[in-house]
Design an enzyme around this catalytic site. Structure first.
Site, mmCIF file in Angstrom:
data_model
loop_
_atom_site.group_PDB
_atom_site.id
_atom_site.type_symbol
_atom_site.label_atom_id
_atom_site.label_comp_id
_atom_site.label_asym_id
_atom_site.label_seq_id
_atom_site.Cartn_x
_atom_site.Cartn_y
_atom_site.Cartn_z
ATOM 1 N N GLY A 1 -28.746 -38.221 -24.319
ATOM 2 C CA GLY A 1 -27.498 -38.697 -24.904
ATOM 3 C C GLY A 1 -27.050 -37.991 -26.172
ATOM 4 O O GLY A 1 -25.876 -38.007 -26.509
ATOM 5 N N ASP B 1 -29.164 -49.268 -30.249
ATOM 6 C CA ASP B 1 -28.816 -50.519 -29.562
ATOM 7 C C ASP B 1 -29.854 -51.552 -29.984
ATOM 8 O O ASP B 1 -29.713 -52.185 -31.031
ATOM 9 C CB ASP B 1 -28.792 -50.242 -28.054
ATOM 10 C CG ASP B 1 -28.413 -51.456 -27.219
ATOM 11 O OD1 ASP B 1 -27.759 -52.365 -27.756
ATOM 12 O OD2 ASP B 1 -28.769 -51.514 -26.036
HETATM 13 P P1 5GP Z 1 -32.277 -48.717 -27.911
HETATM 14 O O1 5GP Z 1 -33.646 -48.175 -27.696
HETATM 15 O O2 5GP Z 1 -31.790 -48.606 -29.327
HETATM 16 O O3 5GP Z 1 -32.109 -50.083 -27.345
HETATM 17 O O4 5GP Z 1 -31.291 -47.899 -27.006
HETATM 18 C C1 5GP Z 1 -31.102 -46.588 -27.153
HETATM 19 C C2 5GP Z 1 -30.741 -45.963 -25.832
HETATM 20 O O5 5GP Z 1 -30.211 -46.884 -24.861
HETATM 21 C C3 5GP Z 1 -29.656 -44.974 -26.073
HETATM 22 O O6 5GP Z 1 -30.196 -43.723 -26.471
HETATM 23 C C4 5GP Z 1 -28.966 -44.927 -24.730
HETATM 24 O O7 5GP Z 1 -29.636 -44.021 -23.891
HETATM 25 C C5 5GP Z 1 -29.120 -46.319 -24.169
HETATM 26 N N1 5GP Z 1 -27.909 -47.138 -24.431
HETATM 27 C C6 5GP Z 1 -27.838 -48.253 -25.170
HETATM 28 N N2 5GP Z 1 -26.572 -48.737 -25.202
HETATM 29 C C7 5GP Z 1 -25.830 -47.898 -24.451
HETATM 30 C C8 5GP Z 1 -24.437 -47.859 -24.094
HETATM 31 O O8 5GP Z 1 -23.591 -48.680 -24.457
HETATM 32 N N3 5GP Z 1 -24.059 -46.825 -23.294
HETATM 33 C C9 5GP Z 1 -24.919 -45.878 -22.839
HETATM 34 N N4 5GP Z 1 -24.422 -44.912 -22.067
HETATM 35 N N5 5GP Z 1 -26.230 -45.874 -23.162
HETATM 36 C C10 5GP Z 1 -26.680 -46.876 -23.965
HETATM 37 MG MG MG Z 2 -30.779 -42.118 -25.177
#
Ligand code: 5GP
Ligand code: MG
Length: 177
Positions: free
Chosen positions: A38, A97
């Site tokens: 991403g 996130d």
């Molecule tokens: P975390 O580990 O902070 O929960 O999430 C990070 C990863 O979740 C991001 O690098 C991404 O790959 C995915 N992610 C979380 N929210 C979104 C979103 O709204 N859209 C997309 N495309 N990926 C997300």
């Molecule tokens: Mg990611």
């Protein structure tokens, strides 16, 4: 699909992000570590706005394939090709996130002995954090919606959109059929 952040707004936000990083990390050599997949678009734009001597490296973080539901996190640091021992590291990810990705990645990078690890993200979703950690640099705070574009995908699509858009729930449901 609804545009959340336009191309111009992204450009301005990333310029502000780069300015903050330049102030905090001025004159120090930096290893910028992008989190695949991403972060690639942000990484490309961001490094061109930084003027300290820097190296670019990549690591990979994956959850479940469509990224819409939580799944086991798989981290791969084997892509690192230069030593980060004693280096200032800037870890760059697309979105903060739950925070679990950075929460798990930072200790693994710390084991490699960097001078220190800071984190920069394009987006932070409001009200979602599950960890006792916040990114050091954030370009945009966004509501709790599933977003695509500017590197972020839904089922490997939309990474090439030059803007950031929110997918409506029915758009995701339709495609899953
Ligand atoms: P975390 O580990 O902070 O929960 O999430 C990070 C990863 O979740 C991001 O690098 C991404 O790959 C995915 N992610 C979380 N929210 C979104 C979103 O709204 N859209 C997309 N495309 N990926 C997300
Ligand atoms: Mg990611």
């Amino acid at each position: 699909m609804r545009i959340l952040i336009t191309e111009d707004q992204l450009k301005q936000g990333i310029a502000r992000l780069a300015e903050e990083i330049r102030k905090r990390c001025a004159g120090q050599p930096l290893t910028v570590v992008g989190v695949l997949m991403g972060s690639v678009v942000l990484l490309a734009d961001l490094i061109r706005l930084l003027d300290m001597p820097l190296r670019v490296e990549l690591v990979q973080a994956r959850t479940n394939p469509d990224g819409t539901r939580p799944g086991p996190l798989v981290l791969n640091l084997d892509l690192l090709s230069t030593d980060i021992q004693g280096r200032n590291v800037l870890l760059v990810d697309d979105i903060f996130d739950t925070g679990n990705t950075l929460w798990e990645l930072i200790p693994q990078l710390d084991e490699l002995g960097p001078a220190h690890v800071r984190t920069a993200v394009l987006l932070r979703k409001q009200g979602r954090a599950q960890v006792a950690l916040q990114p050091d640099f954030v370009a945009f705070d966004i509501p709790d919606e599933f977003v695509v574009g500017y590197g972020l995908d839904y089922r490997d699509r939309y990474r090439n959109l030059p803007y950031l858009a929110a997918l409506e729930p029915h758009e995701m449901a339709e495609e899953q059929r």
